[in-house]
Scaffold this active site. Structure first.
Site, mmCIF file in Angstrom:
data_model
loop_
_atom_site.group_PDB
_atom_site.id
_atom_site.type_symbol
_atom_site.label_atom_id
_atom_site.label_comp_id
_atom_site.label_asym_id
_atom_site.label_seq_id
_atom_site.Cartn_x
_atom_site.Cartn_y
_atom_site.Cartn_z
ATOM 1 N N HIS A 144 10.835 50.280 -35.287
ATOM 2 C CA HIS A 144 12.273 50.339 -34.638
ATOM 3 C C HIS A 144 13.159 50.927 -35.731
ATOM 4 O O HIS A 144 14.283 50.981 -35.532
ATOM 5 C CB HIS A 144 12.646 48.902 -34.225
ATOM 6 C CG HIS A 144 11.792 48.316 -33.164
ATOM 7 N ND1 HIS A 144 12.305 48.785 -31.941
ATOM 8 C CD2 HIS A 144 10.770 47.411 -33.051
ATOM 9 C CE1 HIS A 144 11.345 48.164 -31.150
ATOM 10 N NE2 HIS A 144 10.537 47.521 -31.868
ATOM 11 N N SER A 182 12.283 43.261 -34.076
ATOM 12 C CA SER A 182 12.331 43.858 -32.743
ATOM 13 C C SER A 182 13.122 43.067 -32.014
ATOM 14 O O SER A 182 13.793 43.358 -31.003
ATOM 15 C CB SER A 182 11.085 44.162 -32.280
ATOM 16 O OG SER A 182 10.045 43.148 -32.235
ATOM 17 N N LYS A 194 8.760 55.490 -29.603
ATOM 18 C CA LYS A 194 9.954 54.590 -29.427
ATOM 19 C C LYS A 194 11.022 55.848 -29.446
ATOM 20 O O LYS A 194 11.435 56.723 -28.759
ATOM 21 C CB LYS A 194 10.183 53.473 -30.379
ATOM 22 C CG LYS A 194 9.082 52.425 -30.136
ATOM 23 C CD LYS A 194 9.244 51.228 -30.893
ATOM 24 C CE LYS A 194 8.335 50.160 -30.747
ATOM 25 N NZ LYS A 194 7.829 49.738 -29.680
HETATM 26 N N1 PMP Z 1 5.185 47.496 -34.622
HETATM 27 C C1 PMP Z 1 6.209 46.987 -33.709
HETATM 28 C C2 PMP Z 1 7.397 46.235 -34.814
HETATM 29 C C3 PMP Z 1 6.608 47.324 -32.493
HETATM 30 O O1 PMP Z 1 7.557 46.806 -32.074
HETATM 31 C C4 PMP Z 1 5.634 47.767 -31.763
HETATM 32 C C5 PMP Z 1 5.929 48.298 -30.326
HETATM 33 N N2 PMP Z 1 6.120 47.181 -29.511
HETATM 34 C C6 PMP Z 1 4.316 48.500 -32.488
HETATM 35 C C7 PMP Z 1 4.298 48.289 -33.903
HETATM 36 C C8 PMP Z 1 3.351 49.147 -31.504
HETATM 37 O O2 PMP Z 1 3.723 50.481 -31.504
HETATM 38 P P1 PMP Z 1 3.080 51.368 -30.250
HETATM 39 O O3 PMP Z 1 4.099 50.814 -29.097
HETATM 40 O O4 PMP Z 1 3.593 52.773 -30.497
HETATM 41 O O5 PMP Z 1 1.654 51.102 -30.351
#
Ligand code: PMP
Length: 395
Positions: free
Chosen positions: A212, A184, A243
């Protein structure tokens, strides 16, 4: 005498944050999450959301959401194992398994608790979790909750992964390798074919967090596993619905056995209320839209390439991104935050990301381009990057 209800121990810690210069107020959005938003009273171009496909305020999703509310109400009313499991949850899981081209998909209330709940349910004391050093916090928390042993390999370094596998193969019965599909902070893609080969060689299971990658990579946004044609060779294929899909929730796709076990042992399913109908209706519609047409994913990639090439030709360092996540690497922490502040003053909101989220000396502003941005908005943003970059001697 200190009064425990004054929470003085927290006040001291808050003061420390202030002294370190990292104390902040949450930014307040006064409009829907769109390419142009009103943030803290100011109209700005938004380059910071994960709303990759522009679905968060899409009329078709809103309509589907309203229809679901009309029929099923605003709350699921219970955890799924009691009476919160509606036919629309089950239908959504079917659509998800079709989308991910896996036998089954299990739905959670967020990506975060999908990782935490699934990892905890599938590993235990006596197992080992082998994790990329840049994996998401929810993976780290899931691994902690599981009580399995942990080992970290260097980011996307296959020699390092093989070394860890060699050292541990004979010590454990079950090994689980976990990687983000798309990282990310840098936007690079995991070396999944090599990871899967190593997993097969050392008889380990694999788990991909595709928060992502889902809605972004692969045919119609089916994700990193699809991008590399690895269906049937990754045991757990996790994704978010918050997302690219634009709503809220998470899921893990894989085998029917995985589904059966999670429905008995995943703690967020046993102890936390099911996703509300409004979310379920909108998510199902979003997945149908993705499978009907590549219009949105095509536009996303077109915009991402356009924006990246413009920033690159100005001389900014956009790192090793292979996806729409576009970091502009500044290096110094204070300069990074100043850059982000000045971009905002000039009408572009892009968050500054510094240590400890990324390594010291690799501060960056992270631009998130979406399918909903117009070329005109992207051009305006690039102009502001150029003006502020020159003003701060970054170019
Ligand atoms: N895994 C990754 C790699 C993320 O970037 C995120 C969100 N920041 C999440 C899991 C968690 O997802 P959510 O926002 O849907 O709880």
């Amino acid at each position: 005498m200190s009064n425990v209800h004054e929470l003085n121990f927290l006040k001291e810690k808050i003061q420390e944050l202030k002294d370190e210069g990292v104390y902040r107020k949450l930014p307040v959005l006064e409009t829907a999450n769109e390419p142009e938003v009103t943030l803290n009273g100011k109209k700005v171009i938004n380059l910071s959301s994960n709303n990759y496909l522009g679905f968060a305020n899409h009329p078709r999703l809103k309509r589907a959401s309203i229809e679901a509310v009309e029929k099923y109400g605003v709350g699921a009313g219970a955890v799924r194992t009691i009476i919160g499991n509606m036919d629309i949850h089950e239908e959504l899981e079917k659509v998800l398994s079709e989308f991910k081209r896996e036998e089954a998909a299990f739905l959670f209330q967020s990506g975060f608790n999908c990782n935490a709940g699934t990892i905890q349910a599938i590993t235990q004391k006596g197992d080992i979790i082998i994790s990329d050093e840049l994996n998401h916090a929810s993976i780290i928390d899931g691994a902690r909750l599981s009580r399995a042993d942990k080992a970290i390999y260097k980011h996307s370094d296959m020699d390092s992964l093989e070394q860890v596998l060699k050292e541990n193969r004979d010590k454990y019965e079950n090994i689980l390798i976990i990687t983000d599909g798309v990282f990310s902070m840098d936007g690079d893609i995991a070396k999944l074919p090599e990871i899967v080969e190593l997993a097969e060689k050392y008889e380990a299971m694999t788990y991909v967090d595709d928060a992502h990658g889902s809605g972004v990579l692969g045919e119609s946004g089916r994700g990193t596993v699809d991008h590399f044609g690895l269906h049937g060779r990754v045991d757990f294929s996790m994704g978010t619905l918050s997302k690219a899909i634009g709503v809220i929730g998470g899921y893990v796709a894989g085998s029917k056995t995985m589904y059966e076990w999670l429905s008995h042992r995943a703690r967020p399913i046993l102890f936390s209320t099911a996703l509300p109908p409004a979310a379920v209706g909108a998510i199902t519609e979003a997945l149908k839209m993705l499978m009907e047409s590549t219009e949105y994913t095509d536009k996303l990639w077109d915009n991402a390439k356009y924006f990246k090439s413009k920033l690159g030709s100005l001389g900014f360092n956009t790192g090793k991104s292979e996806t729409p996540i576009t970091p502009v690497i500044i290096g110094d922490e204070a300069k990074t935050m100043e850059f982000s502040r000045k971009l905002l003053e000039n009408g572009v909101y892009v968050s500054g990301i510094v240590f400890p989220t990324v390594a010291k000396g690799t501060g960056r502003v992270r631009c998130m381009v979406t399918a909903a941005h117009t070329k005109d908005q992207l051009d305006k943003a690039v102009e502001v990057f150029e003006t502020v970059g020159k003003e701060m001697n970054l170019l």
